[in-house]
Design a protein around this motif. Structure first.
Motif, PDB file in Angstrom:
ATOM      1  N   ARG A 141      46.078  45.554  52.322  1.00  0.00           N
ATOM      2  CA  ARG A 141      45.071  46.360  53.187  1.00  0.00           C
ATOM      3  C   ARG A 141      44.148  47.562  52.488  1.00  0.00           C
ATOM      4  N   GLY A 142      44.536  47.874  51.028  1.00  0.00           N
ATOM      5  CA  GLY A 142      43.865  48.666  50.158  1.00  0.00           C
ATOM      6  C   GLY A 142      43.929  49.983  50.720  1.00  0.00           C
ATOM      7  N   GLY A 143      42.816  50.880  50.644  1.00  0.00           N
ATOM      8  CA  GLY A 143      43.152  52.094  51.119  1.00  0.00           C
ATOM      9  C   GLY A 143      42.305  53.092  50.037  1.00  0.00           C
ATOM     10  N   VAL A 144      42.085  54.160  50.355  1.00  0.00           N
ATOM     11  CA  VAL A 144      41.459  55.269  49.302  1.00  0.00           C
ATOM     12  C   VAL A 144      42.339  55.455  48.417  1.00  0.00           C
TER      13      VAL A 144
ATOM     14  N   ALA B 173      34.993  53.218  25.738  1.00  0.00           N
ATOM     15  CA  ALA B 173      36.078  52.143  25.992  1.00  0.00           C
ATOM     16  C   ALA B 173      37.011  52.583  26.779  1.00  0.00           C
ATOM     17  N   LEU B 174      37.153  53.945  26.822  1.00  0.00           N
ATOM     18  CA  LEU B 174      38.268  54.385  27.723  1.00  0.00           C
ATOM     19  C   LEU B 174      37.945  54.337  29.134  1.00  0.00           C
ATOM     20  N   VAL B 175      36.991  53.971  29.841  1.00  0.00           N
ATOM     21  CA  VAL B 175      36.889  53.502  31.168  1.00  0.00           C
ATOM     22  C   VAL B 175      36.798  52.068  31.547  1.00  0.00           C
ATOM     23  N   ALA B 176      36.859  51.130  30.407  1.00  0.00           N
ATOM     24  CA  ALA B 176      36.711  49.892  30.767  1.00  0.00           C
ATOM     25  C   ALA B 176      37.815  49.235  31.567  1.00  0.00           C
ATOM     26  N   TRP B 177      39.097  49.933  31.572  1.00  0.00           N
ATOM     27  CA  TRP B 177      40.324  49.554  32.305  1.00  0.00           C
ATOM     28  C   TRP B 177      39.634  49.716  33.848  1.00  0.00           C
ATOM     29  N   SER B 178      39.393  51.149  33.884  1.00  0.00           N
ATOM     30  CA  SER B 178      39.160  51.538  35.420  1.00  0.00           C
ATOM     31  C   SER B 178      37.779  50.725  35.978  1.00  0.00           C
ATOM     32  N   VAL B 179      36.970  50.476  35.169  1.00  0.00           N
ATOM     33  CA  VAL B 179      35.713  49.762  35.800  1.00  0.00           C
ATOM     34  C   VAL B 179      36.050  48.245  36.126  1.00  0.00           C
ATOM     35  N   ALA B 180      36.819  47.769  35.014  1.00  0.00           N
ATOM     36  CA  ALA B 180      37.436  46.182  35.462  1.00  0.00           C
ATOM     37  C   ALA B 180      38.177  46.151  36.858  1.00  0.00           C
ATOM     38  N   ALA B 181      39.212  47.215  36.817  1.00  0.00           N
ATOM     39  CA  ALA B 181      40.256  47.107  37.910  1.00  0.00           C
ATOM     40  C   ALA B 181      39.548  47.247  39.395  1.00  0.00           C
ATOM     41  N   MET B 182      38.375  48.300  39.430  1.00  0.00           N
ATOM     42  CA  MET B 182      37.712  48.736  40.475  1.00  0.00           C
ATOM     43  C   MET B 182      36.948  47.392  41.060  1.00  0.00           C
ATOM     44  N   VAL B 183      36.159  46.806  40.115  1.00  0.00           N
ATOM     45  CA  VAL B 183      35.306  45.640  40.478  1.00  0.00           C
ATOM     46  C   VAL B 183      36.219  44.497  41.005  1.00  0.00           C
ATOM     47  N   VAL B 184      37.253  44.096  40.274  1.00  0.00           N
ATOM     48  CA  VAL B 184      38.306  43.103  40.881  1.00  0.00           C
ATOM     49  C   VAL B 184      39.017  43.238  42.054  1.00  0.00           C
ATOM     50  N   HIS B 185      39.244  44.692  42.367  1.00  0.00           N
ATOM     51  CA  HIS B 185      39.954  45.042  43.470  1.00  0.00           C
ATOM     52  C   HIS B 185      38.943  45.007  44.769  1.00  0.00           C
ATOM     53  N   LEU B 186      37.757  45.319  44.564  1.00  0.00           N
ATOM     54  CA  LEU B 186      36.808  45.274  45.533  1.00  0.00           C
ATOM     55  C   LEU B 186      36.476  43.659  45.818  1.00  0.00           C
ATOM     56  N   VAL B 187      36.441  42.906  44.714  1.00  0.00           N
ATOM     57  CA  VAL B 187      36.224  41.635  45.073  1.00  0.00           C
ATOM     58  C   VAL B 187      37.315  40.852  45.826  1.00  0.00           C
ATOM     59  N   LEU B 188      38.675  41.122  45.423  1.00  0.00           N
ATOM     60  CA  LEU B 188      39.801  40.549  46.229  1.00  0.00           C
ATOM     61  C   LEU B 188      39.791  41.140  47.395  1.00  0.00           C
ATOM     62  N   THR B 189      39.868  42.431  47.901  1.00  0.00           N
ATOM     63  CA  THR B 189      39.584  42.893  49.004  1.00  0.00           C
ATOM     64  C   THR B 189      38.384  42.435  49.852  1.00  0.00           C
ATOM     65  N   SER B 190      37.332  42.156  49.340  1.00  0.00           N
ATOM     66  CA  SER B 190      36.374  41.561  50.308  1.00  0.00           C
ATOM     67  C   SER B 190      36.627  40.023  50.614  1.00  0.00           C
ATOM     68  N   ALA B 191      37.122  39.347  49.711  1.00  0.00           N
ATOM     69  CA  ALA B 191      37.435  37.975  49.764  1.00  0.00           C
ATOM     70  C   ALA B 191      38.624  37.530  50.600  1.00  0.00           C
ATOM     71  N   PHE B 192      39.545  38.295  50.342  1.00  0.00           N
ATOM     72  CA  PHE B 192      41.021  37.992  50.979  1.00  0.00           C
ATOM     73  C   PHE B 192      41.457  39.173  51.557  1.00  0.00           C
ATOM     74  N   GLY B 193      40.926  40.418  51.791  1.00  0.00           N
ATOM     75  CA  GLY B 193      41.580  41.430  52.609  1.00  0.00           C
ATOM     76  C   GLY B 193      41.774  40.970  53.984  1.00  0.00           C
ATOM     77  N   PRO B 194      42.457  41.693  54.839  1.00  0.00           N
ATOM     78  CA  PRO B 194      42.447  41.526  56.337  1.00  0.00           C
ATOM     79  C   PRO B 194      41.047  41.887  56.855  1.00  0.00           C
ATOM     80  N   ARG B 195      40.881  41.153  57.825  1.00  0.00           N
ATOM     81  CA  ARG B 195      39.659  41.515  58.584  1.00  0.00           C
ATOM     82  C   ARG B 195      39.978  42.395  60.160  1.00  0.00           C
ATOM     83  N   GLU B 196      39.164  43.256  60.453  1.00  0.00           N
ATOM     84  CA  GLU B 196      39.296  43.982  61.547  1.00  0.00           C
ATOM     85  C   GLU B 196      38.986  43.074  62.618  1.00  0.00           C
ATOM     86  N   PRO B 197      39.496  42.968  63.891  1.00  0.00           N
ATOM     87  CA  PRO B 197      38.937  42.124  65.093  1.00  0.00           C
ATOM     88  C   PRO B 197      37.598  42.654  65.743  1.00  0.00           C
ATOM     89  N   GLU B 198      36.899  41.690  65.909  1.00  0.00           N
ATOM     90  CA  GLU B 198      35.700  41.992  66.606  1.00  0.00           C
ATOM     91  C   GLU B 198      36.010  42.285  68.031  1.00  0.00           C
TER      92      GLU B 198
END
Length: 232
Positions: free
Chosen positions: A114-117, A171-196
């Motif tokens: 479900r992700g989260g802040v 290069a010290l932020v490469a880890w965070s940038v890659a993790a944020m992008v991948v997590h955003l893509v996964l959440t958008s593609a496979f995360g739970p959807r709110e009922p309309e």
């Protein structure tokens, strides 16, 4: 003489409007518990990701190209002045960090779908801390950072490796940038959807109250009583 009718207030019997955020004694406690739970989840993610920085340091030490140095007894020089090993070390660090960021983002999404802040902030902070841990660990385990002492120990005309060095601190932020992008893509593609909300879940009567009829005027004592209709 009859007393005027008092309009009855129906609002107290109606369900609260959705999303109105009605006040109640448990509302503040529930919100506090939710915030604390989110903070604990984010702190746990940051801690686990930071520990993964050990893998970054070991992989950087193993895969980073070595910079050969040589001494003539008076000064230390690059053995290959046209080599790109120094730049390759920064690129190797960034690539390894980005790869580990992808893996940790996938693992965190699998665990907290479900992700989260808190999870997102934990990934970002943990990625930076893990990069710092890997950077310092690689330098600590790598060749001696005292180049003069190292050259004196090996002797003149003997090639030795320069210490690991991260010149591009970005290069010290490469880890965070890659993790944020991948997590955003996964959440958008496979995360739970709110009922309309199709508007069929709550009847219209829950959102409005019909106007009360006006009170009847008081009867005058001189007015004749209402006669029943005559039957013919």
């Amino acid at each position: 003489m009859t007393a005027p009718l008092t309009p009855h207030d129906h609002s107290s019997h109606l369900p609260p409007y959705p999303g109105s955020g009605g006040s109640g004694p448990g509302k503040g406690e529930d919100r506090t518990k939710a915030v604390l739970s989110e903070a604990r989840r984010g702190a746990l993610v940051a801690l686990l990701v930071t520990v993964c920085g050990i893998a970054l340091g070991l992989l950087w030490l193993w895969l980073s190209p070595r910079v050969p140095l040589v001494s003539d007894g008076k000064a230390v020089y690059l053995k290959d002045t046209e080599g790109e090993e120094a730049i390759g070390g920064d690129g190797t660090f960034a690539l390894i960090a980005a790869g580990l960021g992808i893996l940790t983002a996938a693992a965190v999404f699998w665990r907290y779908r479900r992700g989260g802040v808190g999870v997102v902030l934990g990934l970002a902070a943990g990625g930076v801390l893990a990069s710092v841990v890997g950077w310092r660990l690689g330098i600590w385990l790598g060749p001696d950072t005292d180049i003069v002492a190292h050259a004196t120990a090996v002797g003149p005309k003997v090639v030795f490796d320069a210490p690991l060095e991260l010149r591009a601190k970005s290069a010290l932020v490469a880890w965070s940038v890659a993790a944020m992008v991948v997590h955003l893509v996964l959440t958008s593609a496979f995360g739970p959807r709110e009922p309309e909300d199709d508007g069929k879940g709550v009847p219209p009567e829950a959102y409005w109250t019909p106007a009360a009829p006006p009170p009847a005027p008081p009867a005058s004592p001189d007015s004749p009583p209402d006669e029943p209709p005559s039957k013919e």
